[in-house]
Design a protein around this motif. Structure first.
Motif, PDB file in Angstrom:
ATOM      1  N   THR A 122       0.822  -1.209   0.000  1.00 21.34           N
ATOM      2  CA  THR A 122       0.000   0.000   0.000  1.00 21.34           C
ATOM      3  C   THR A 122       0.860   1.265   0.000  1.00 21.34           C
ATOM      4  O   THR A 122       0.343   2.355  -0.207  1.00 21.34           O
ATOM      5  N   ILE A 123       2.164   1.089   0.243  1.00 19.74           N
ATOM      6  CA  ILE A 123       3.107   2.206   0.237  1.00 19.74           C
ATOM      7  C   ILE A 123       4.434   1.720  -0.337  1.00 19.74           C
ATOM      8  O   ILE A 123       4.687   0.519  -0.389  1.00 19.74           O
ATOM      9  N   ASP A 124       5.276   2.646  -0.773  1.00 19.59           N
ATOM     10  CA  ASP A 124       6.656   2.305  -1.103  1.00 19.59           C
ATOM     11  C   ASP A 124       7.389   2.089   0.219  1.00 19.59           C
ATOM     12  O   ASP A 124       7.126   2.779   1.202  1.00 19.59           O
ATOM     13  N   GLY A 125       8.299   1.132   0.256  1.00 19.39           N
ATOM     14  CA  GLY A 125       9.047   0.922   1.489  1.00 19.39           C
ATOM     15  C   GLY A 125       9.950  -0.278   1.425  1.00 19.39           C
ATOM     16  O   GLY A 125      10.176  -0.864   0.366  1.00 19.39           O
ATOM     17  N   THR A 126      10.453  -0.641   2.593  1.00 25.85           N
ATOM     18  CA  THR A 126      11.334  -1.794   2.765  1.00 25.85           C
ATOM     19  C   THR A 126      10.624  -2.809   3.646  1.00 25.85           C
ATOM     20  O   THR A 126      10.020  -2.447   4.653  1.00 25.85           O
ATOM     21  N   VAL A 127      10.711  -4.086   3.260  1.00 23.66           N
ATOM     22  CA  VAL A 127      10.104  -5.149   4.062  1.00 23.66           C
ATOM     23  C   VAL A 127      10.939  -5.300   5.327  1.00 23.66           C
ATOM     24  O   VAL A 127      12.071  -5.773   5.276  1.00 23.66           O
ATOM     25  N   SER A 128      10.376  -4.846   6.475  1.00 21.97           N
ATOM     26  CA  SER A 128      11.136  -4.920   7.724  1.00 21.97           C
ATOM     27  C   SER A 128      10.738  -6.122   8.577  1.00 21.97           C
ATOM     28  O   SER A 128      11.527  -6.563   9.410  1.00 21.97           O
ATOM     29  N   GLU A 129       9.501  -6.634   8.386  1.00 19.81           N
ATOM     30  CA  GLU A 129       9.066  -7.823   9.127  1.00 19.81           C
ATOM     31  C   GLU A 129       8.128  -8.642   8.249  1.00 19.81           C
ATOM     32  O   GLU A 129       7.281  -8.093   7.554  1.00 19.81           O
ATOM     33  N   ILE A 130       8.285  -9.955   8.295  1.00 20.10           N
ATOM     34  CA  ILE A 130       7.334 -10.890   7.691  1.00 20.10           C
ATOM     35  C   ILE A 130       6.794 -11.712   8.843  1.00 20.10           C
ATOM     36  O   ILE A 130       7.532 -12.467   9.478  1.00 20.10           O
ATOM     37  N   LEU A 131       5.500 -11.533   9.143  1.00 21.00           N
ATOM     38  CA  LEU A 131       4.909 -12.089  10.356  1.00 21.00           C
ATOM     39  C   LEU A 131       4.203 -13.422  10.133  1.00 21.00           C
ATOM     40  O   LEU A 131       3.656 -13.988  11.069  1.00 21.00           O
ATOM     41  N   ILE A 132       4.234 -13.908   8.899  1.00 21.35           N
ATOM     42  CA  ILE A 132       3.536 -15.147   8.556  1.00 21.35           C
ATOM     43  C   ILE A 132       4.466 -16.030   7.731  1.00 21.35           C
ATOM     44  O   ILE A 132       5.542 -15.592   7.321  1.00 21.35           O
ATOM     45  N   ALA A 133       4.038 -17.273   7.521  1.00 18.74           N
ATOM     46  CA  ALA A 133       4.794 -18.215   6.690  1.00 18.74           C
ATOM     47  C   ALA A 133       3.818 -18.877   5.725  1.00 18.74           C
ATOM     48  O   ALA A 133       2.606 -18.887   5.958  1.00 18.74           O
ATOM     49  N   GLU A 134       4.339 -19.425   4.641  1.00 21.41           N
ATOM     50  CA  GLU A 134       3.500 -20.149   3.695  1.00 21.41           C
ATOM     51  C   GLU A 134       2.776 -21.273   4.427  1.00 21.41           C
ATOM     52  O   GLU A 134       3.361 -21.962   5.260  1.00 21.41           O
ATOM     53  N   GLY A 135       1.492 -21.415   4.153  1.00 18.82           N
ATOM     54  CA  GLY A 135       0.674 -22.436   4.785  1.00 18.82           C
ATOM     55  C   GLY A 135      -0.081 -21.952   6.018  1.00 18.82           C
ATOM     56  O   GLY A 135      -1.008 -22.614   6.474  1.00 18.82           O
ATOM     57  N   ASP A 136       0.304 -20.787   6.560  1.00 21.05           N
ATOM     58  CA  ASP A 136      -0.395 -20.259   7.734  1.00 21.05           C
ATOM     59  C   ASP A 136      -1.841 -19.920   7.389  1.00 21.05           C
ATOM     60  O   ASP A 136      -2.134 -19.445   6.291  1.00 21.05           O
ATOM     61  N   VAL A 137      -2.729 -20.154   8.335  1.00 21.65           N
ATOM     62  CA  VAL A 137      -4.122 -19.725   8.225  1.00 21.65           C
ATOM     63  C   VAL A 137      -4.236 -18.443   9.033  1.00 21.65           C
ATOM     64  O   VAL A 137      -3.798 -18.379  10.179  1.00 21.65           O
ATOM     65  N   VAL A 138      -4.791 -17.388   8.410  1.00 24.62           N
ATOM     66  CA  VAL A 138      -4.822 -16.070   9.039  1.00 24.62           C
ATOM     67  C   VAL A 138      -6.247 -15.548   9.149  1.00 24.62           C
ATOM     68  O   VAL A 138      -7.121 -15.919   8.370  1.00 24.62           O
ATOM     69  N   ASN A 139      -6.454 -14.674  10.121  1.00 29.43           N
ATOM     70  CA  ASN A 139      -7.740 -14.035  10.365  1.00 29.43           C
ATOM     71  C   ASN A 139      -7.793 -12.674   9.684  1.00 29.43           C
ATOM     72  O   ASN A 139      -6.750 -12.062   9.438  1.00 29.43           O
ATOM     73  N   GLN A 140      -8.993 -12.180   9.456  1.00 32.44           N
ATOM     74  CA  GLN A 140      -9.164 -10.847   8.899  1.00 32.44           C
ATOM     75  C   GLN A 140      -8.559  -9.824   9.856  1.00 32.44           C
ATOM     76  O   GLN A 140      -8.710  -9.920  11.069  1.00 32.44           O
TER      77      GLN A 140
END
Length: 148
Positions: A122-140
């Motif tokens: 949604t903005i230009d920037g640098t990826v500072s944190e990835i809080l999920i992994a492939e296969g994770d089930v996430v909530n809205q």
């Protein structure tokens, strides 16, 4: 609890209505629980018992979605936190820590209701944190990636 056998577009569904409040329905569809939010329904009254009831969102769910942890301090509004627009499962992550991203760039793919959804920056920037992994089930509303 009401049980229905429905056919939609030639697909069969076993639906069990587990609870109904003024603003949501807890339904089990083919063995998987879903919370359906109600915007408006004509000629509908939720049956209330004499005890105070917790909102459906506070009820335990058999859904595989993990409970939402408190977002990290860096995931506050306006901070560049990319949040889950809908519940689903992370199919792929297309960026890595430290990567520079531009507004509109695909960050990950989220599967929801058998559809793949590209989640973009949604903005230009640098990826500072990835809080999920492939296969994770996430909530809205769950933070996925933090951009700075």
């Amino acid at each position: 609890m009401k049980e229905y056998k429905l056919k939609i577009n030639n697909n069969s569904y076993n639906v069990v209505i587990k609870d109904v409040t003024d603003d949501a329905v807890l339904a089990e569809v083919n063995g998987k629980q879903h919370i359906v939010n109600i915007d408006t329904i004509e000629n509908f009254t939720a049956v209330a018992d004499s005890k105070a009831r917790a909102p459906i969102s506070a009820m335990p769910s058999a859904s595989p979605a993990a409970p939402m942890a408190s977002p990290p301090a860096s995931a506050t509004a306006g901070s560049g936190a990319i949040l889950t627009p809908i519940p689903g499962q992370i199919i792929s992550i297309t960026v890595s820590l430290g990567e520079q991203v531009r507004t509109g760039q695909k960050l990950l793919v989220l599967e929801a209701m058998k559809l793949e959804n590209s989640i973009t920056a949604t903005i230009d920037g640098t990826v500072s944190e990835i809080l999920i992994a492939e296969g994770d089930v996430v909530n809205q509303g769950q933070p996925l990636i933090i951009l700075t």
